[in-house]
Write an enzyme that holds these catalytic residues in place. Structure first.
Site, mmCIF file in Angstrom:
data_model
loop_
_atom_site.group_PDB
_atom_site.id
_atom_site.type_symbol
_atom_site.label_atom_id
_atom_site.label_comp_id
_atom_site.label_asym_id
_atom_site.label_seq_id
_atom_site.Cartn_x
_atom_site.Cartn_y
_atom_site.Cartn_z
ATOM 1 N N GLU A 88 0.794 -1.227 0.000
ATOM 2 C CA GLU A 88 0.000 0.000 0.000
ATOM 3 C C GLU A 88 0.833 1.288 0.000
ATOM 4 O OE1 GLU A 88 -3.976 -1.648 2.268
ATOM 5 O OE2 GLU A 88 -2.531 -0.464 3.434
ATOM 6 N N GLU A 305 -5.591 -8.484 0.646
ATOM 7 C CA GLU A 305 -6.352 -8.094 1.836
ATOM 8 C C GLU A 305 -7.804 -7.867 1.457
ATOM 9 O OE1 GLU A 305 -5.040 -4.808 4.243
ATOM 10 O OE2 GLU A 305 -2.928 -5.382 4.083
#
Length: 366
Positions: A88, A305
């Site tokens: 991320e 995720e």
């Protein structure tokens, strides 16, 4: 890498990796049925890097990341077949350098009130250095380790799906722009050698430029896979044609000049979760997977995720009979399955998270 240890900086030579490199093989992956996916960078950075280079704002950190990655490949590559350079980075750069909410907490008006920083330029400088660090590590792995270790290396991007708040041209373009600043900010340089057109248009000289050599490094060392961290879908409204309230600049999507909202005409986009601004909208999973699969040439995808946030002070009955989480995961997996049946190259799925954890600044409250 064939590096001469005596030429390393003195501070780096002081630490011995010998015991680290000889960690025992307690058991094989096959014996335990475990396939590790190892992330090299997930927000945290040694303070030495901040002191020495200004963290991700300094170009010198690229060499340090390459060295660090090499140590990991050498130490664990016989057991690790899936490497992620960054988790991320798009979310990290926004929170750390646009809004100043996470270390090193740098920002400027109208995005935040930090002691120092420049929200208009620094997040893109940091991202630039992360991208070139990624390229250096991928190059090293593919040149020196991949053939013998048989692994692959990729990058993981946080990905919301954005829907236009209205059917106007402005909001439709705003949704596209939000995706550019969310997904394509990091993936387009890796796969096509430059930032997306929408970013060039909006940021102008604040967006760093790649040299021809850097573009070549990026494109010759594409990621073997793309990790998708996806939780929610949200509406966006354009803030260019009609400027939004100043409070809008304090939100996650602010640098794309859009206003994100979970409601349209008083109706929520999906069932709210414990995280503010996160809604249960399973159809977004199929949309984001299809978008990435089509745009990035059928590169293998992993949903690294996906999960449901819940307040820890809910009643015991609600926590034990976890119906809302079951419904969330059922919906998202159903839509992921639909994308796979339609041809999306999805290789795996991780639920976040298999055990409780400190959820960032929320402790155990979420």
């Amino acid at each position: 890498m064939g590096e001469n240890p005596t030429k390393r900086p003195a501070w780096r030579r002081q630490f011995s990796w010998n015991s680290f490199l000889r960690l025992p093989h307690c058991c094989t992956r096959e014996e335990r049925g475990i396939e590790p996916f190892v992330t090299l960078h997930h927000f945290d950075l040694p303070h030495e890097m901040e002191t020495r280079y200004g963290g991700w704002l300094g170009a010198g950190i690229r060499e340090e990341f390459d060295y660090y990655a090499d140590v990991c490949f050498k130490a664990f590559g016989d057991r690790v077949k899936y490497w992620t350079t960054f988790n991320e980075p798009n979310l990290f750069t926004r929170l750390a350098y646009v809004l100043g909410k996470y270390p090193p907490a740098r920002c400027s008006a109208p995005f935040g009130t930090c002691e120092s920083g420049n929200s208009h330029r620094e997040p893109y400088v940091a991202a630039h250095n992360m991208l070139l660090s990624h390229a250096a590590a991928v190059h090293n792995y593919k040149k020196n380790y991949q053939a013998t270790q048989g692994g692959s290396i990729g990058i993981v991007i946080a990905m919301k799906w954005y829907e236009p708040l209205t059917n106007t041209t402005e909001d439709i373009l705003a949704a596209r722009r939000a995706l550019s600043f969310e997904v394509d900010w990091f993936l387009e340089p890796i796969f096509f050698g430059d930032y997306p057109r929408e970013m060039h248009k909006l940021l102008s000289s604040n967006l760093p430029k790649f040299t021809s050599e850097e573009k070549s490094l990026l494109q010759k060392n594409k990621a073997d896979f793309i990790g998708i961290n996806h939780y929610t879908t949200i509406y966006v409204k354009d803030c260019i044609s009609s400027p939004c309230d100043l409070k809008a600049y304090e939100a996650y999507e602010a640098n794309a000049l859009v206003l994100a909202t979970g409601e349209r005409d008083g109706v929520a986009i999906g069932r709210p979760t414990a995280f503010d601004g996160y809604y249960d909208v399973p159809e977004g999973m199929e949309q984001i997977v299809k978008y990435v699969n089509q745009r990035y040439k059928n590169t293998p995808l992993y949903v690294t995720e996906n999960g449901y946030s819940q307040h820890s002070n809910d009643t015991m009955d609600k926590l034990i009979n976890d119906v809302e989480r079951v419904n969330y995961l059922h919906g998202y997996l159903t839509c992921l399955s639909s994308a796979v049946r339609k041809g999306a190259n999805v290789r795996g799925y991780f639920v976040w998270s298999i055990i409780d954890n400190f959820e960032w600044t929320f402790g155990f409250t979420v």
